[in-house]
Design a protein around this motif. Structure first.
Motif, short mmCIF file in Angstrom:
data_model
loop_
_atom_site.label_atom_id
_atom_site.label_comp_id
_atom_site.label_asym_id
_atom_site.label_seq_id
_atom_site.Cartn_x
_atom_site.Cartn_y
_atom_site.Cartn_z
N GLU A 56 0.58 -13.22 -2.36
CA GLU A 56 0.18 -13.80 -1.07
C GLU A 56 0.05 -12.70 0.00
N VAL A 57 1.07 -11.84 0.07
CA VAL A 57 1.08 -10.75 1.06
C VAL A 57 -0.03 -9.75 0.78
N LYS A 58 -0.20 -9.40 -0.50
CA LYS A 58 -1.24 -8.43 -0.88
C LYS A 58 -2.62 -8.93 -0.47
N ASN A 59 -2.88 -10.20 -0.69
CA ASN A 59 -4.18 -10.77 -0.29
C ASN A 59 -4.36 -10.77 1.22
N GLU A 60 -3.26 -10.95 1.94
CA GLU A 60 -3.37 -11.02 3.40
C GLU A 60 -3.54 -9.65 4.04
N ILE A 61 -2.76 -8.66 3.61
CA ILE A 61 -2.78 -7.37 4.31
C ILE A 61 -3.89 -6.44 3.83
N ILE A 115 0.80 -1.50 8.11
CA ILE A 115 1.68 -2.58 8.60
C ILE A 115 2.99 -1.99 9.09
N ILE A 116 3.63 -2.71 10.00
CA ILE A 116 4.99 -2.35 10.40
C ILE A 116 5.91 -3.51 10.03
N THR A 117 7.15 -3.18 9.79
CA THR A 117 8.15 -4.19 9.47
C THR A 117 9.33 -4.01 10.42
N ALA A 118 9.68 -5.06 11.14
CA ALA A 118 10.84 -5.01 12.04
C ALA A 118 12.10 -5.19 11.21
N VAL A 119 12.99 -4.20 11.29
CA VAL A 119 14.25 -4.29 10.54
C VAL A 119 15.43 -4.13 11.48
N SER A 120 16.52 -4.82 11.13
CA SER A 120 17.71 -4.77 11.98
C SER A 120 18.94 -4.30 11.20
N GLY A 121 18.79 -4.18 9.89
CA GLY A 121 19.94 -3.88 9.04
C GLY A 121 20.51 -5.12 8.41
N GLY A 122 20.06 -6.30 8.86
CA GLY A 122 20.51 -7.55 8.28
C GLY A 122 19.78 -7.84 6.98
N VAL A 123 20.32 -8.76 6.19
CA VAL A 123 19.76 -9.05 4.87
C VAL A 123 18.36 -9.66 4.96
N ASP A 124 18.07 -10.43 6.00
CA ASP A 124 16.77 -11.09 6.10
C ASP A 124 15.63 -10.07 6.27
N SER A 125 15.76 -9.21 7.27
CA SER A 125 14.69 -8.24 7.52
C SER A 125 14.60 -7.21 6.40
N ALA A 132 12.81 -8.85 3.44
CA ALA A 132 11.37 -8.94 3.74
C ALA A 132 10.70 -7.58 3.58
N ALA A 133 11.37 -6.54 4.06
CA ALA A 133 10.83 -5.18 3.96
C ALA A 133 10.68 -4.74 2.51
N LEU A 134 11.70 -4.97 1.71
CA LEU A 134 11.64 -4.57 0.29
C LEU A 134 10.57 -5.34 -0.47
N LEU A 135 10.47 -6.61 -0.18
CA LEU A 135 9.47 -7.45 -0.83
C LEU A 135 8.06 -6.96 -0.52
N VAL A 136 7.79 -6.71 0.74
CA VAL A 136 6.45 -6.26 1.14
C VAL A 136 6.20 -4.83 0.69
N ASN A 137 7.25 -4.01 0.66
CA ASN A 137 7.09 -2.63 0.23
C ASN A 137 6.59 -2.52 -1.20
N THR A 138 6.85 -3.53 -2.02
CA THR A 138 6.38 -3.50 -3.41
C THR A 138 4.85 -3.54 -3.49
N VAL A 139 4.19 -4.05 -2.45
CA VAL A 139 2.72 -4.08 -2.45
C VAL A 139 2.11 -3.15 -1.40
N ALA A 140 2.87 -2.85 -0.35
CA ALA A 140 2.30 -2.04 0.75
C ALA A 140 2.52 -0.55 0.56
N LYS A 141 3.66 -0.18 -0.04
CA LYS A 141 4.01 1.23 -0.30
C LYS A 141 3.83 2.12 0.93
N ASP A 142 2.94 3.13 0.82
CA ASP A 142 2.80 4.11 1.91
C ASP A 142 2.09 3.55 3.14
N LYS A 143 1.67 2.30 3.11
CA LYS A 143 1.00 1.68 4.27
C LYS A 143 2.01 1.00 5.20
#
Length: 196
Positions: A13-18, A23-33, A36-47
């Motif tokens: 879903e994310v790969k088709n969208e981006i 892209i940027i990912t807002a992270v706070s150190g909490g498990v939610d962000s 989300a970052a790790l999940l998207v990083n699997t398709v976004a990598k260096d982007k």
């Protein structure tokens, strides 16, 4: 919900969208962000660039500790010190709901400026179901809720928001985090109290 099925579906879903966009990912150190970052990083990598904002309201040394932990799991992190701006914005504001809304505005303005510098069209964030349920239900405003309350992030801040975890609850997010290999230290970390 099986973690592997959820991850597979969300990755596509994310790969088709981006596409091939920055892209940027807002992270706070909490498990939610983080999840989300790790999940998207699997398709976004260096982007993808993770953005950790120092709001001035974190625990002592927390920004440094979070950034070190994130780099250990190969996430590229940029730290933005906006503590003076956040503290100044909230000075002399007593109402908790007003504080949360002021915090939200500064939060997205900081992210918007960074997105422009990186030519990023998308913002990934770790919104989960209780965040928008509490906000839409007027229990309390969560600072990371926009489109669910009628704010268009693309026209207001120049970024399209992606929320891959928005239908999940905290226990489900922790399961996804574990499946993605996040250490117990990170997935069980207690969040710092919100801006209200």
């Amino acid at each position: 919900m099986k973690p592997e099925e959820f991850i597979f579906n969300k990755k596509n879903e994310v790969k088709n969208e981006i596409g091939n966009n920055e892209i940027i990912t807002a992270v706070s150190g909490g498990v939610d962000s983080l999840t989300a970052a790790l999940l998207v990083n699997t398709v976004a990598k260096d982007k993808m660039t993770c953005i950790l904002i120092d709001t001035g309201f974190m625990r002592k040394n927390e920004i440094k500790e979070i950034s070190l932990e994130m780099r250990k799991i190969d996430l590229k992190v940029d730290i933005i010190d906006a503590s003076k701006e956040f503290i100044s914005d909230l000075e002399n504001v007593d109402d908790a709901e007003d504080k949360r809304k002021i915090f939200r505005e500064r939060f997205y303005n900081v992210l918007s400026e960074k997105a422009k510098k990186l030519n990023a069209k998308f913002l990934v964030q770790g919104t989960i179901a209780p965040d928008w349920i509490e906000t839409v239900g007027k229990i309390k405003t969560q600072h990371n809720i926009l489109k669910q309350i009628g704010i268009d992030p693309e026209s207001k801040y120049g970024m399209k928001v992606i929320e891959p975890l928005s239908e999940l609850y905290k226990d489900e997010v922790r399961e996804i985090a574990k499946f993605l290999g996040v250490s117990k230290k990170l997935f069980s970390r207690q969040p710092f109290p919100g801006p209200g």
